[in-house]
Each structure stands twice: as structure tokens, then as C-alpha cells.
Scaffold this motif. Structure first.
Motif, PDB file in Angstrom:
ATOM      1  N   GLY A  36     -28.207  -2.895  98.323  1.00  0.00           N
ATOM      2  CA  GLY A  36     -28.267  -2.857  99.781  1.00  0.00           C
ATOM      3  C   GLY A  36     -29.670  -3.107 100.293  1.00  0.00           C
ATOM      4  N   ALA A  37     -30.649  -2.518  99.625  1.00  0.00           N
ATOM      5  CA  ALA A  37     -32.047  -2.734 100.014  1.00  0.00           C
ATOM      6  C   ALA A  37     -32.431  -4.199  99.791  1.00  0.00           C
ATOM      7  N   ARG A  38     -31.999  -4.755  98.668  1.00  0.00           N
ATOM      8  CA  ARG A  38     -32.286  -6.176  98.383  1.00  0.00           C
ATOM      9  C   ARG A  38     -31.662  -7.078  99.460  1.00  0.00           C
ATOM     10  N   ALA A  39     -30.439  -6.745  99.864  1.00  0.00           N
ATOM     11  CA  ALA A  39     -29.771  -7.544 100.888  1.00  0.00           C
ATOM     12  C   ALA A  39     -30.533  -7.482 102.211  1.00  0.00           C
ATOM     13  N   ARG A  40     -31.064  -6.313 102.543  1.00  0.00           N
ATOM     14  CA  ARG A  40     -31.787  -6.153 103.815  1.00  0.00           C
ATOM     15  C   ARG A  40     -33.056  -6.994 103.867  1.00  0.00           C
ATOM     16  N   ILE A  41     -33.644  -7.262 102.696  1.00  0.00           N
ATOM     17  CA  ILE A  41     -34.853  -8.107 102.710  1.00  0.00           C
ATOM     18  C   ILE A  41     -34.509  -9.575 102.451  1.00  0.00           C
ATOM     19  N   GLY A  42     -33.226  -9.887 102.398  1.00  0.00           N
ATOM     20  CA  GLY A  42     -32.803 -11.271 102.250  1.00  0.00           C
ATOM     21  C   GLY A  42     -32.664 -11.756 100.829  1.00  0.00           C
ATOM     22  N   ASP A  43     -32.755 -10.867  99.857  1.00  0.00           N
ATOM     23  CA  ASP A  43     -32.632 -11.252  98.442  1.00  0.00           C
ATOM     24  C   ASP A  43     -31.155 -11.212  98.047  1.00  0.00           C
ATOM     25  N   THR A  44     -30.394 -12.165  98.589  1.00  0.00           N
ATOM     26  CA  THR A  44     -28.949 -12.152  98.337  1.00  0.00           C
ATOM     27  C   THR A  44     -28.612 -12.535  96.897  1.00  0.00           C
ATOM     28  N   ASP A  45     -29.470 -13.327  96.245  1.00  0.00           N
ATOM     29  CA  ASP A  45     -29.194 -13.692  94.851  1.00  0.00           C
ATOM     30  C   ASP A  45     -29.150 -12.439  93.970  1.00  0.00           C
ATOM     31  N   ALA A  69     -20.083  -0.743  99.613  1.00  0.00           N
ATOM     32  CA  ALA A  69     -21.412  -0.714 100.228  1.00  0.00           C
ATOM     33  C   ALA A  69     -22.144  -2.032 100.009  1.00  0.00           C
ATOM     34  N   ILE A  70     -21.983  -2.615  98.834  1.00  0.00           N
ATOM     35  CA  ILE A  70     -22.647  -3.898  98.555  1.00  0.00           C
ATOM     36  C   ILE A  70     -22.005  -5.018  99.374  1.00  0.00           C
ATOM     37  N   TYR A  71     -20.675  -5.043  99.420  1.00  0.00           N
ATOM     38  CA  TYR A  71     -20.009  -6.058 100.242  1.00  0.00           C
ATOM     39  C   TYR A  71     -20.478  -5.962 101.695  1.00  0.00           C
ATOM     40  N   ALA A  72     -20.554  -4.749 102.209  1.00  0.00           N
ATOM     41  CA  ALA A  72     -20.992  -4.557 103.602  1.00  0.00           C
ATOM     42  C   ALA A  72     -22.424  -5.035 103.782  1.00  0.00           C
ATOM     43  N   ALA A  73     -23.292  -4.746 102.808  1.00  0.00           N
ATOM     44  CA  ALA A  73     -24.684  -5.188 102.899  1.00  0.00           C
ATOM     45  C   ALA A  73     -24.794  -6.704 102.918  1.00  0.00           C
ATOM     46  N   LEU A  74     -23.846  -7.367 102.280  1.00  0.00           N
ATOM     47  CA  LEU A  74     -23.816  -8.839 102.269  1.00  0.00           C
ATOM     48  C   LEU A  74     -23.106  -9.416 103.486  1.00  0.00           C
ATOM     49  N   GLY A  75     -22.577  -8.551 104.334  1.00  0.00           N
ATOM     50  CA  GLY A  75     -21.851  -9.017 105.511  1.00  0.00           C
ATOM     51  C   GLY A  75     -20.427  -9.432 105.202  1.00  0.00           C
ATOM     52  N   ARG A  76     -19.928  -9.073 104.036  1.00  0.00           N
ATOM     53  CA  ARG A  76     -18.544  -9.409 103.634  1.00  0.00           C
ATOM     54  C   ARG A  76     -17.660  -8.207 103.964  1.00  0.00           C
TER      55      ARG A  76
END
Length: 189
Positions: free
Chosen positions: A143-152, A177-184
Motif C-alpha cells: 500500500g505504501a509503495r502504491a501511494r508513491i507510485g511504485d505500482t510494479d 487492501a492491495i487491490y484497493a491501493a492499486l485502485g482495483r
């Protein structure tokens, strides 16, 4: 009563019964710090961070050295979005028990909420170092990675947990939680 309250709260999601059982548990044994922490969690989950904080502070009065009692105060402050206070509390929790992974994870969430991604990622990595590849701690890091744009990296963690879920129990909340962080959001649901 405390155990039954926890089961109703965390497993059955029967909030009214959980509250009654936990309050009865405290009435019967006012020195059981776990019951106070679960009642504080009940109020946090019900969206009442102020009451959650009151119960958390009662837990600390019962046992000032119990890391879970201080952690629930940290969680209540986090849910109230009082992030600066939560960070101070996290430091107290970790001073009591530097190996308390939950304290590191919540510290990371607070730091991220305040726009400090570097220290936040460090805190999440420390939680993982203490627990190994715990699904919930991996989800928090993702989730933290997703917030900084590190989607890979977020997608890599998600794929790893999905793979692991075929051979071991992985909490659906972690994956959600991960899906939500990715906007899925549909996948999260």
C-alpha cells in the motif's frame, strides 16, 4: 467473556454482542488488559476514535508496560487522523518493545499519511524484518509503495501473495487492501 467478546468482534462481526461481552468481562475482571484493548478496538472499528482512545488509555493504566495496550492507543490516534500524536505514541510503543512489528507497521502508516515516504517505507520494512513475509505486513508495504507510485513493486507483492494463497491461508483483507491501493476496487470487494 473477554474471549467470547473477541470472537464476536473479530470473527463474527457481531458488534452489539461483542460490546456486551467485553464490558461484562471488564466488570468481572478489571485487571485484564486484553479486554480493554479489544473494547478500544471495538470503538475504533465502529468509527468512534475518541471513545476508543479512552478505553486504550484505561488499558495503559491497567498495565503501562504492555505493548498491546500502548499499541491500541496508537491505533486510536491513527484512526482519529491525529498522526503527529500517533507517531509520538509509536515511538513510546517501540521504546517498550523494539521488536513489536505492529508498532513499526502503524508508524509506517502514520509517516505515509504525513507525506514522509522514505521513513514510512523503512518502518514497513522493519515490520517485515521482524515477522518474515507476513501477509498483512506485506500488504501494508504494498500500500505504501502504491501511494508513491511504485505500482510494479506493488503488483509483484500482490502476485506473490496470490501465489501463496493457493497453498497457505492468506487473509482476504490483505489482498483486498492491495487491490484497493492499486485502485482495483471491484477486485478489492
Amino acid at each position: 467473556y473477554a474471549a467470547l467478546g473477541a470472537i464476536n468482534l473479530f470473527h463474527d462481526w457481531d458488534f452489539p454482542t461483542a460490546r456486551l461481552l467485553l464490558e461484562k468481562g471488564i466488570a468481572l475482571n478489571p485487571s485484564n488488559v486484553s479486554t480493554y484493548t479489544w473494547l478500544a478496538m471495538y470503538h475504533a472499528l465502529r468509527g468512534d476514535p475518541d471513545t476508543s482512545l479512552e478505553w486504550a488509555r484505561r488499558a495503559i493504566q491497567v498495565d503501562p508496560l504492555a505493548a498491546p495496550a500502548s499499541y491500541i492507543e496508537l491505533y486510536a490516534l491513527y484512526t482519529a487522523q491525529r498522526f503527529e500524536e500517533a507517531i509520538e505514541c509509536a515511538r513510546r510503543v517501540l521504546a517498550l518493545n523494539p521488536g513489536y512489528a505492529e508498532g513499526h507497521r502503524c508508524l509506517g502508516a502514520c509517516l505515509m499519511a504525513l507525506g514522509q515516504p522514505g521513513p514510512a517505507l523503512d518502518a514497513h520494512k522493519q515490520a517485515l524484518a521482524l515477522t518474515g513475509p507476513s501477509a498483512w505486513n506485506l500488504a501494508a508495504l504494498a500500500g505504501a509503495r502504491a501511494r508513491i507510485g511504485d505500482t510494479d513493486e506493488t503488483e509483484r507483492i500482490l502476485a506473490d501473495l496470490e501465489r501463496r494463497s493457493t497453498s497457505e491461508w492468506i487473509s482476504p483483507l490483505s489482498l483486498g487492501a492491495i487491490y484497493a491501493a492499486l485502485g482495483r476496487y471491484q477486485d478489492a470487494i
